[in-house]
Write an enzyme that holds these catalytic residues in place. Structure first.
Site, PDB file in Angstrom:
ATOM      1  CD  GLU A  21      -9.442  -0.581  -2.650  1.00  0.00           C
ATOM      2  OE1 GLU A  21     -10.172  -1.533  -2.218  1.00  0.00           O
ATOM      3  OE2 GLU A  21      -9.630   0.416  -2.884  1.00  0.00           O
ATOM      4  CB  THR A  46      -0.822   0.001   1.121  1.00  0.00           C
ATOM      5  OG1 THR A  46      -1.768   1.126   0.958  1.00  0.00           O
ATOM      6  CG2 THR A  46      -0.010   0.081   2.528  1.00  0.00           C
ATOM      7  N   GLY A  47       0.222   2.363  -0.747  1.00  0.00           N
ATOM      8  CA  GLY A  47       0.965   3.667  -0.546  1.00  0.00           C
ATOM      9  C   GLY A  47       2.161   3.767  -1.376  1.00  0.00           C
ATOM     10  CG  HIS A  68      -7.835  -1.294  -8.276  1.00  0.00           C
ATOM     11  ND1 HIS A  68      -9.045  -0.572  -9.168  1.00  0.00           N
ATOM     12  CD2 HIS A  68      -7.548  -0.208  -7.414  1.00  0.00           C
ATOM     13  CE1 HIS A  68      -9.220   0.386  -8.522  1.00  0.00           C
ATOM     14  NE2 HIS A  68      -8.211   0.678  -7.481  1.00  0.00           N
TER      15      HIS A  68
HETATM   16  P1  13P Z   1      -3.009   0.750  -2.363  1.00  0.00           P
HETATM   17  O1  13P Z   1      -1.752   1.444  -2.459  1.00  0.00           O
HETATM   18  O2  13P Z   1      -3.283   0.660  -0.911  1.00  0.00           O
HETATM   19  O3  13P Z   1      -2.903  -0.348  -3.019  1.00  0.00           O
HETATM   20  O4  13P Z   1      -4.295   1.584  -2.794  1.00  0.00           O
HETATM   21  C1  13P Z   1      -4.197   2.425  -4.024  1.00  0.00           C
HETATM   22  C2  13P Z   1      -5.610   2.329  -4.646  1.00  0.00           C
HETATM   23  O5  13P Z   1      -5.678   2.636  -5.799  1.00  0.00           O
HETATM   24  C3  13P Z   1      -6.886   2.275  -3.829  1.00  0.00           C
HETATM   25  O6  13P Z   1      -8.054   2.085  -4.632  1.00  0.00           O
END
Ligand code: 13P
Length: 267
Positions: free
Chosen positions: A78, A45-46, A97
């Site tokens: 996610e 994430t992030g 995604h």
């Molecule tokens: P993450 O970096 O936590 O995967 O989130 C990115 C994102 O696009 C959330 O919809």
């Protein structure tokens, strides 16, 4: 057999591609790959998915719980959405995604990609529905997406982005790329006075080609023959429905019996 390290490198490559193609901004987007029934590699994430190295990649179990992650990295926020796809689509090996510009614009406008405008989009995707809005990182998105998983390999996420999944990382990425290209063409042709859509017969011929190619995944071309025969869909055949002839024949039989019963009742 491809090593785990090699798969981590592939995830970084695809992350770079989605970033370089403007399918994500800043730290957006996430990617995962199934490596066994209870082990999945996923992006953290992030972080910007365009600048990852293999040590960024986390390993989680089927519940999204961390199996291994290097210091400073946590699995994607996610991850629940990814895990729901794997749970409900055992044929899926990878989930991507992203927030591609045109696809996401359609998702924000609330317009699904349903117009048949070019053969490649019809063959690769059929159409792309919109899963109802959900708050990121909660169960709302997995719940909204779930409804479409048995029928499509790509969905728009309302006011959010897009999700594509397939039997390999490259194929999941390609579905995302096809979705975006389709959305862009649809947008542009609408600016030019509206697309001239393919006819029903033309679409059906493309569906037939898809069936002949034996393409895997879920697609409107693979609507169960039960449905065509007016019965409930089995929708569990991965698109290569082995029940085709018997289900269709059963459907014909049911239709014939119904007709005879109605004839008797009307006498
Ligand atoms: P993450 O970096 O936590 O995967 O989130 C990115 C994102 O696009 C959330 O919809």
């Amino acid at each position: 057999m491809v090593s785990e390290y090699e798969i981590k490198k592939q995830i970084c490559d695809i992350g770079k591609r989605i970033y370089d193609r403007g399918m994500v901004a800043a730290n957006d987007g996430n990617i995962s790959v199934k490596i066994s029934d209870n082990e999945f590699l996923c992006t953290p994430t992030g972080v910007s998915k365009g600048f990852m190295t293999p040590d960024y990649i986390c390993k989680v179990d089927a519940n999204g719980k961390v199996i291994q992650a290097n210091a400073g990295f946590k699995p994607s926020s996610e991850i629940k959405m990814h895990m729901r796809v794997y749970k409900e689509r055992p044929d899926v090996q990878s989930v991507v995604h992203a927030h591609p510009m045109y696809g996401t614009a359609f998702a924000i406008a609330g317009i699904p990609l349903t117009q048949p405008i070019m053969p490649e989009a019809v063959i690769a995707l059929g159409c792309v529905p919109i899963a109802e809005y959900g708050t990121p990182s909660t169960e709302e998105i997995p719940d909204a997406v779930s409804k479409y998983l048995q029928h499509y390999d790509a969905v728009l996420l309302e006011n959010h982005g897009a999700l594509a999944y397939s039997d390999s990382l490259l194929s999941a990425y390609h579905k995302m790329e096809s979705l975006e290209f389709y959305a862009q063409l649809l947008f542009l042709s609408r600016q030019l006075g509206g697309p001239k859509e393919l006819s029903k017969a033309q679409v059906e011929r493309l569906y037939e080609i898809r069936r002949q190619f034996g393409l895997k995944g879920k697609h409107p071309a693979d609507v169960c023959p039960n449905v065509k025969a007016g019965l409930p869909s089995c929708h569990n055949c991965g698109g290569n429905c082995s029940c085709s002839s018997s289900a269709a024949a059963d459907g014909d039989l049911v239709a014939e019996i119904t007709r005879k019963v109605m004839e008797q009742l009307n006498k």
